[in-house]
Design a protein around this motif. Structure first.
Motif: not given
Length: 607
Positions: A283, A298, A332, A336
């Motif tokens: 990330w 993302g 992370e 997510q």
């Protein structure tokens, strides 16, 4: 002139019936390009099943003029060993190797010297010339270093005969066909050798790709596995997906998640894709930039979610150890993923500094060091704490709620041809050194029974050394059959006999598992074994107790990972619903263990 033989060796999986995925595609492609008749690629079943000695004997018995090995990081060291045994048995055989490991920056392989010639790069244009060259001419093909670089090429996929359709590979084996429609990758990832050798993709257009896929399906393919490094990196993607939807085959490929919209996700599903692989890696934007990784994790995750909602299960990749990354990057990424709530699988890798990559070429300037031998894991890099990587991986597994690795499954069923059994308490117990040569299988097993295994530990060690010295690159299950409790320090004594450092043992050390030597315990009865000892033993290695039904084992012991070995005759689907851990259920029947491995544990393999 004698015909050549292509050889590709598998990795060592976790279970005897777990598939290796060892499709000898590269060798088959070269055989097809050279116009060879079928039968010049070592049978996959033999390559997967045979041990080091048996493989060398089999190769020598086929009397090839040239034995050509395909080298990957997981098989290169064993391939060198088997090639050296072939040299002893058939001194006139020319030994050649290619594959990703054959690279001018792979110093250990160049120094090994077992191969008469190493070939770097694409082999199809050289195949006919190389395979028609006699032993005397091989040395003239390569420079003094022993490595011949095939150079740059512009031919597209499909320019040479397909190995499935030419008979080099057999679609009847399992109905799965590997398909290449793109060679090269537009991505700039510095940890991948595609970046340096094939920076500009050469594509088979959608109409040609569909024509090939139709022929494969008509020939018996029920699954199409696309080998393209980025399947969706083509302008005619929608045409290809729409055409695949008419074939009725199951599909798999690696794609860029950033490109996926809701509509495209539905198109993947209608094309037959049941799963796709998507690389998130981290990330951390800084770490991704340093690695030459384009895109936005993302947005890629949005694409993965759209696929999952359309019925296509994404397999998400995360890499630990990227230069400039910290624990926060992969953690992370995992957080997510877990927060989205969609169905997925995951692969969490340690960064490998592979031969032929930009990362290896720039490593000194980037402050990166790595293991000199496979799997070439990164040891030091800016921001990376090597000793933390296993902890990070375990934390990610906890977030995801499933194991990232399959635990080792020992051979506890009867009738395995690679198993030897010895009672160490009999009178005049033989010295292991005086015994005949042991069976040579890639997954071997030795069962050692005694009233006092600790007192007999020198015999235990001698039996393990005998088997390992015979086939040093193969798996050996050391199944202890105690008649009374013994000090569990014996397990560490057995593990310490792992003298052969190779890919399997180095990977196992990073994952905190057993490598080539895998101890386990089989009890014919729980009588005389205190619950505390059973719990401690089950936490130290796989342990199984003979019983007629799992309900014969106290529930608290089953919850503590004490396993059970069952007689034949169980309803496997019903059984799977009433055991706390399916991977701790074993069978005396090889057939039932195979069925359990495939249908319950989710690993396909043919018995």
């Amino acid at each position: 002139m004698k015909s050549p033989l292509f050889v590709q060796l598998p990795l060592n999986p976790s279970a005897p019936f777990e598939p290796t995925g060892n499709i000898p595609l590269a060798g088959a492609m070269l055989a097809a390009a050279a116009g060879l008749a079928p039968g010049r690629v070592l049978c996959q079943d033999e390559a997967d099943r045979l041990g080091d000695r048996a493989l060398a004997a089999r190769i020598a018995s086929m009397e090839p003029g040239i034995a050509a090995f395909t080298l990957y990081c997981w098989n290169s060291e064993r391939s060198c060993h088997v090639a050296s045994l072939v040299r002893e048995k058939a001194p006139g055989t020319v030994l050649v190797a290619g594959g990703p490991e054959a690279s001018p920056d792979n110093s250990w392989l160049l120094a090994n010297g077992v191969f008469d010639l190493l070939v770097a790069g694409e082999g199809e244009p050289l195949a006919g010339r190389l395979l028609s060259t006699g032993p005397e001419g091989i040395a003239d093909l390569g420079p003094e270093s022993g490595l011949l670089d095939s150079g740059a090429h512009s031919f597209p996929p499909g320019a040479y005969p397909d190995p499935w359709l030419s008979g080099q590979l057999d679609l009847r084996r399992d109905g799965s066909a590997s398909v290449e429609t793109v060679r090269g990758c537009p991505s700039g990832c510095i940890y991948c050798s595609y970046r340096r050798r094939h920076p500009v993709p050469r594509r088979m257009d959608a109409s040609a790709a569909l024509a090939l896929c139709r022929r494969l399906v008509r020939a018996g393919a029920s699954e199409l596995v696309f080998l393209d490094p980025t399947f969706d990196a083509r302008p005619d993607l929608r045409i290809l997906l729409e055409g695949l939807g008419e074939l009725g085959a199951s599909c798999f490929g690696e794609i860029s998640g950033e490109s996926v919209t809701d509509g495209l996700a539905r198109l993947y599903a209608s094309a037959g894709f049941r799963s796709v692989e998507i690389g998130l890696q981290s990330w951390s934007a800084e770490a991704l930039r340093t690695a030459g990784r384009r895109g936005n994790p993302g947005v890629a995750l949005d694409g993965a979610q759209a696929l999952a909602e359309a019925g296509v299960k994404p397999v998400l990749d995360i890499i630990l150890g990227l230069p400039g990354d910290t624990a926060a990057g992969p953690l992370e990424a995992a957080r997510q993923v877990a927060s989205r709530g969609f169905d997925f699988d995951a692969q969490v890798f340690y960064l490998s500094v592979l031969p032929g990559t930009e990362l290896r070429a720039r490593s000194a300037g980037m402050g990166v060091s790595w293991m000199e031998r496979p799997p070439y894991y990164v040891l030091e890099a800016p921001g990376v704490v090597f000793d933390e990587m296993r902890r990070i991986r375990e934390a990610i597994a906890e977030m995801f709620g499933f194991d990232l690795d399959i635990g080792h499954r020992p051979v506890l069923f009867d009738g395995w041809e690679g198993t030897e059994e010895y009672d160490l308490d009999v009178e005049n117990v033989p010295d292991p050194a005086s015994l005949p040569d042991p069976p040579s299988l890639r997954h071997g097993s030795v069962r050692l029974a005694s009233e006092d295994l600790w007192a007999r530990r020198s015999l235990v060690e001698a039996h393990v050394r005998r088997r390992r010295s015979a086939d040093p690159y193969c798996v050996l299950d050391v199944v202890l059959e105690p008649r009374a409790p013994f000090p569990l320090d014996l397990l560490d004594t057995i593990r310490a006999l792992e003298e052969q450092a190779d890919y399997s043992s180095r990977v196992a050390a990073m994952h905190g598992t057993d490598g080539g030597i895998r101890p386990s315990i089989l009890l014919r009865s729980m009588e005389g074994f205190p619950p505390g000892w059973l719990r401690e033993a089950a936490a130290s290695c796989p342990l199984a107790v003979d019983a007629g039904d799992p309900r014969d084992i106290p529930g608290e012991l089953l919850e503590a990972d004490v396993g059970v070995r069952l007689p034949p005759g169980h309803d496997l689907p019903a059984l799977s619903k009433r055991v706390p851990r399916a991977d701790r259920v074993y069978f005396r029947s090889a057939l039932e263990d195979d069925l359990w491995t495939s249908s319950v544990l989710g690993l396909w393999a043919g018995f």
